[in-house]
Design an enzyme around this catalytic site. Structure first.
Site, PDB file in Angstrom:
ATOM      1  N   LYS A   1       0.050 -12.740   7.376  1.00 28.07           N
ATOM      2  CA  LYS A   1      -0.519 -12.138   6.833  1.00 28.07           C
ATOM      3  C   LYS A   1      -1.513 -13.250   5.520  1.00 28.07           C
ATOM      4  O   LYS A   1      -0.811 -12.582   4.725  1.00 28.07           O
ATOM      5  CB  LYS A   1      -0.402 -11.329   6.073  1.00 28.07           C
ATOM      6  CG  LYS A   1      -1.332 -10.112   5.707  1.00 28.07           C
ATOM      7  CD  LYS A   1      -0.822  -8.419   4.525  1.00 28.07           C
ATOM      8  CE  LYS A   1      -1.812  -8.195   3.907  1.00 28.07           C
ATOM      9  NZ  LYS A   1      -1.464  -6.659   3.968  1.00 28.07           N
TER      10      LYS A   1
ATOM     11  N   ILE B   1      -4.296  -6.461   8.869  1.00 29.84           N
ATOM     12  CA  ILE B   1      -3.237  -5.624   8.111  1.00 29.84           C
ATOM     13  C   ILE B   1      -4.713  -4.912   7.564  1.00 29.84           C
ATOM     14  O   ILE B   1      -4.772  -5.858   6.007  1.00 29.84           O
ATOM     15  CB  ILE B   1      -2.083  -6.037   7.376  1.00 29.84           C
ATOM     16  CG1 ILE B   1      -1.744  -6.125   9.166  1.00 29.84           C
ATOM     17  CG2 ILE B   1      -1.714  -5.296   7.562  1.00 29.84           C
ATOM     18  CD1 ILE B   1      -0.104  -7.208   8.608  1.00 29.84           C
TER      19      ILE B   1
ATOM     20  N   TYR C   1       3.916 -13.598   4.618  1.00 29.18           N
ATOM     21  CA  TYR C   1       3.146 -12.882   3.370  1.00 29.18           C
ATOM     22  C   TYR C   1       2.478 -13.168   2.137  1.00 29.18           C
ATOM     23  O   TYR C   1       3.059 -13.742   1.200  1.00 29.18           O
ATOM     24  CB  TYR C   1       3.626 -10.997   3.272  1.00 29.18           C
ATOM     25  CG  TYR C   1       1.895 -10.037   2.418  1.00 29.18           C
ATOM     26  CD1 TYR C   1       1.093 -10.619   2.243  1.00 29.18           C
ATOM     27  CD2 TYR C   1       2.920  -9.227   1.993  1.00 29.18           C
ATOM     28  CE1 TYR C   1      -0.396  -9.968   1.559  1.00 29.18           C
ATOM     29  CE2 TYR C   1       1.440  -8.191   1.274  1.00 29.18           C
ATOM     30  CZ  TYR C   1       0.267  -8.211   1.026  1.00 29.18           C
ATOM     31  OH  TYR C   1      -0.899  -8.480   0.535  1.00 29.18           O
TER      32      TYR C   1
ATOM     33  N   THR D   1       0.825  -1.332   0.114  1.00 28.98           N
ATOM     34  CA  THR D   1      -0.319   0.263   0.630  1.00 28.98           C
ATOM     35  C   THR D   1       0.919   1.972   0.338  1.00 28.98           C
ATOM     36  O   THR D   1       0.838   2.534  -0.145  1.00 28.98           O
ATOM     37  CB  THR D   1      -1.175   0.353   0.958  1.00 28.98           C
ATOM     38  OG1 THR D   1      -1.857  -1.077   1.249  1.00 28.98           O
ATOM     39  CG2 THR D   1      -1.590   1.232   1.458  1.00 28.98           C
TER      40      THR D   1
END
Length: 322
Positions: free
Chosen positions: A172, A215, A144, A54
């Site tokens: 995540k 998240i 992730y 992001t």
């Protein structure tokens, strides 16, 4: 790093992967970034993530990545908040070097490390990759798992194997669905291994199934309501969590109608929280229609419950965060 240290990492609640605001001249707007970090923490975020996708990290140069980390580290140091920093690479040696640099920021308490992208190693290769990284990382790792970006699917058994590695604190989980592997993983987690929801639209069902936290890029917007959602599921308050989860899923769908973080930045700019809505190529700014639709979904949300709002503004951790 021992598994005890990784297991002690408090990954509860909502963590916001901060955007990188830009000035009209195209530089990083460091003051706006600092203000954003304080705003989301004031609104109940459990922590922030620097240099996530992001943040448009792939479009930042080395000095800019250091500046972003400096700002986020300073805020988290002042606030006592958990700072996670995006690190790693598709090659193991490069990823080791990336993680070793985190020692420059003692405020960093975790590293968000993507499963190797594009090269598509075997599950055993992924495990060996993270075992090497955990051995050199100055902080615990959060894996992730985002197969629609990496091209590397992992089943529940492979993720459990990663979770059993010393120095790996959690994952995540962002597969684009609440799938069978998520159900199997959450139903049988290694001791101390924590799951964070990573797909904004599915955060409510993931929390309902037992995810520890999340998240979420959407949590730049209505941070207090996302924090309330995590608190409600943690407390087993289904009557509060279910309708709020549906409303926030609609907000997230609007915020992701165009490539992230363009719409989130467009909304933040419309709110006067960042100086421009600009993103860097190959991303393009969000359309006016997408920003307007997200603002409408945001306006449709009601205020958080008085009890939770009082805890947030008193600077106390809600009971579920203890």
């Amino acid at each position: 790093m021992t598994q005890d240290i990784a297991a002690a990492l408090p990954l509860h609640g909502v963590h916001v992967p901060l955007v990188t605001p830009f000035t009209r001249g195209g530089d990083i707007a460091a003051e706006a970034l600092e203000a954003l970090a304080h705003e989301v923490l004031d609104a109940g975020a459990a922590g922030i993530v620097a240099l996530g996708t992001t943040a448009e990290t792939a479009c930042l140069d080395g000095a800019e990545r250091d500046l972003v980390t400096d700002v986020c580290a300073r805020v988290c140091g002042e606030r006592g908040a958990l700072l996670t920093v995006g690190a790693g690479a598709s090659g193991t040696r490069a990823a080791e070097a990336s993680l070793a640099r985190l020692g420059r920021w003692p405020q960093a308490r975790a590293a968000l490390v993507t499963v190797p992208a594009f090269v598509r190693p075997s599950a055993a290769g992924v495990s060996a990759h993270f075992e090497r990284l955990a051995a050199v990382s100055p902080v615990p790792l959060i894996v992730y798992h985002i197969p629609y970006r990496t091209g590397q699917p992992l089943d529940a058994a492979a993720l459990r194997a990663l979770g059993a590695l010393p120095g790996v604190a959690g994952v995540k989980y962002a597969t684009g669905a609440v799938d069978q592997e998520a159900v199997e993983l959450l139903g049988d987690l290694p001791v101390g291994f924590q799951v964070l929801a990573g797909d904004d639209a599915y955060v409510s069902p993931m929390l309902a199934l037992g995810a520890r936290g999340a998240i979420l890029a959407s949590a730049h917007l209505a941070t207090d309501r996302f924090a309330e959602l995590a608190a409600a599921w943690r407390a087993g308050d289904v009557a509060r969590a279910r309708p709020l989860g549906h409303a926030l899923a609609r907000l997230s769908a609007a915020a992701f109608a165009e490539p992230n973080p363009a719409v989130v930045k467009g909304v933040l700019h419309a709110q006067g929280r960042i100086p421009t809505p600009d993103v860097r190529l190959p991303l393009l700014p969000a359309s006016e229609a997408a920003v307007t639709a997200t603002l409408e979904r945001l306006a449709a949300l009601t205020e958080p419950s008085p009890g939770l709002r009082g805890e947030i503004h008193a600077g106390k951790s809600p009971e579920w965060a203890i």
